[in-house]
Design an enzyme around this catalytic site. Structure first.
Site, PDB file in Angstrom:
ATOM      1  N   ARG A 194     -51.490   8.903 -56.082  1.00 22.73           N
ATOM      2  CA  ARG A 194     -50.915   7.535 -56.403  1.00 22.73           C
ATOM      3  C   ARG A 194     -51.120   7.103 -57.716  1.00 22.73           C
ATOM      4  O   ARG A 194     -52.695   7.363 -58.740  1.00 22.73           O
ATOM      5  CB  ARG A 194     -52.369   7.178 -56.120  1.00 22.73           C
ATOM      6  CG  ARG A 194     -52.613   5.675 -55.204  1.00 22.73           C
ATOM      7  CD  ARG A 194     -53.087   5.341 -54.227  1.00 22.73           C
ATOM      8  NE  ARG A 194     -54.101   5.332 -54.351  1.00 22.73           N
ATOM      9  CZ  ARG A 194     -55.347   5.385 -54.177  1.00 22.73           C
ATOM     10  NH1 ARG A 194     -55.022   4.209 -53.070  1.00 22.73           N
ATOM     11  NH2 ARG A 194     -56.395   4.684 -54.401  1.00 22.73           N
ATOM     12  N   THR A 243     -50.106   0.405 -59.520  1.00 25.08           N
ATOM     13  CA  THR A 243     -48.872   0.139 -58.629  1.00 25.08           C
ATOM     14  C   THR A 243     -50.042   0.531 -57.241  1.00 25.08           C
ATOM     15  O   THR A 243     -49.196   0.229 -56.199  1.00 25.08           O
ATOM     16  CB  THR A 243     -48.121   0.740 -58.759  1.00 25.08           C
ATOM     17  OG1 THR A 243     -47.801   2.136 -58.196  1.00 25.08           O
ATOM     18  CG2 THR A 243     -46.826   0.022 -59.808  1.00 25.08           C
ATOM     19  N   ASP A 258     -63.523   9.213 -53.631  1.00 23.79           N
ATOM     20  CA  ASP A 258     -62.647   9.665 -54.696  1.00 23.79           C
ATOM     21  C   ASP A 258     -62.758  10.928 -53.659  1.00 23.79           C
ATOM     22  O   ASP A 258     -63.392  11.448 -54.284  1.00 23.79           O
ATOM     23  CB  ASP A 258     -62.164   9.952 -56.704  1.00 23.79           C
ATOM     24  CG  ASP A 258     -60.732  10.056 -56.133  1.00 23.79           C
ATOM     25  OD1 ASP A 258     -60.583  11.584 -55.970  1.00 23.79           O
ATOM     26  OD2 ASP A 258     -59.945   9.334 -56.885  1.00 23.79           O
ATOM     27  N   ASP A 267     -61.598  13.800 -56.308  1.00 24.42           N
ATOM     28  CA  ASP A 267     -62.690  14.088 -57.230  1.00 24.42           C
ATOM     29  C   ASP A 267     -64.336  14.528 -56.761  1.00 24.42           C
ATOM     30  O   ASP A 267     -64.409  15.646 -57.771  1.00 24.42           O
ATOM     31  CB  ASP A 267     -63.476  12.157 -57.963  1.00 24.42           C
ATOM     32  CG  ASP A 267     -62.636  12.373 -58.693  1.00 24.42           C
ATOM     33  OD1 ASP A 267     -61.625  13.430 -59.675  1.00 24.42           O
ATOM     34  OD2 ASP A 267     -61.998  10.686 -58.987  1.00 24.42           O
TER      35      ASP A 267
END
Ligand code: PRP
Ligand code: URA
Length: 217
Positions: free
Chosen positions: A102, A106, A198, A201
């Protein structure tokens, strides 16, 4: 399209582990393995079967086998975390890989790698990605897979946001979504709330943790 939100104490227990910010990367991966293995059962429940026979050591027995090949498609990188648990349950499944990240500005997904097995059109394809947030990555992945010939697709995630579910319902109404949790929404950065942070992560230990913070845990 059907949305399947899995509801079982073992799902709840392992969701609690992966949501907890104090969970270590090792425990996080282990809980994701368990969740993914548990998801294999509902994900494959409706697969068509064929009737055939095998020889037991004593005689012929009528048996049912899964009719079509299964292809697992983890979306890199976080989807890799769901691969081992699913392979444990479906060891003969082929694996296709879709690299997608991603763009943090944006929030749009960008494909950086794609490698699929042949004859996708005959396969039952299960797309693996722990997070369905805006739905951009999953929608793009499904579009890519359909362009490669895939016809029978299911989406497996651990945590979904209503925004992602709406996007997939609109753009891929033929694809059923399986998730362990349907959360309340997204923050301004596109993270699922309450979510788990995340996923990539946390799976791969790439979040920046100051040593002092680590010792304070
Ligand atoms: C995460 C996640 C999904 C995507 C979901 O990947 O694994 O692929 O975000 O967000 P969306 O529904 O808004 O598209 P990320 O881009 O963080 O990459 P990573 O797997 O390499 O960490
Ligand atoms: N990707 C993640 O890893 N987590 C989110 O909450 C949203 C997208």
């Amino acid at each position: 399209m059907s949305l399947h939100v899995l509801d079982h104490p073992l799902i709840h227990e392992n969701l609690a582990i992966i949501r907890d910010k104090h969970t270590t990367a090792g425990s996080f991966r282990s809980a994701v393995d368990t969740l993914t293995g548990l998801m294999a059962y509902p994900l494959t429940e409706q697969l068509p079967e064929t009737q055939t026979t095998v020889l037991t050591p004593l005689m012929e027995a009528k048996v049912a086998r899964i009719a079509s090949p299964i292809v697992l498609v983890p979306i890199l990188r976080a989807g890799l975390g769901m691969l081992a648990g699913m392979q444990q349950m479906i060891p003969e499944a082929a694996v296709g890989v879709l690299g997608m990240a991603r763009n943090e500005k944006t929030l749009m997904p960008e494909v950086y790698y794609a490698k699929f097995p042949d004859k996708l059109s005959e396969a039952e394809v299960i797309v693996l990605d722990p997070m369905l947030a805006t739905g951009g990555s999953a929608a793009e992945a499904l579009t890519e897979l359909k362009a490669m010939g895939a016809k029978h697709l299911r989406m497996a995630c651990l945590v979904a946001a209503p925004e992602g579910v709406s996007k997939l319902t609109l753009e891929h109404p033929d694809v059923d979504i399986y998730t362990c949790a349907l959360d309340s929404g997204l923050n301004a950065q596109g993270y699922i709330l309450p979510g788990l942070g995340d996923a990539g992560d946390r799976l791969f230990g790439t979040e920046v943790v100051l040593q002092d913070e680590q010792h304070a845990k």
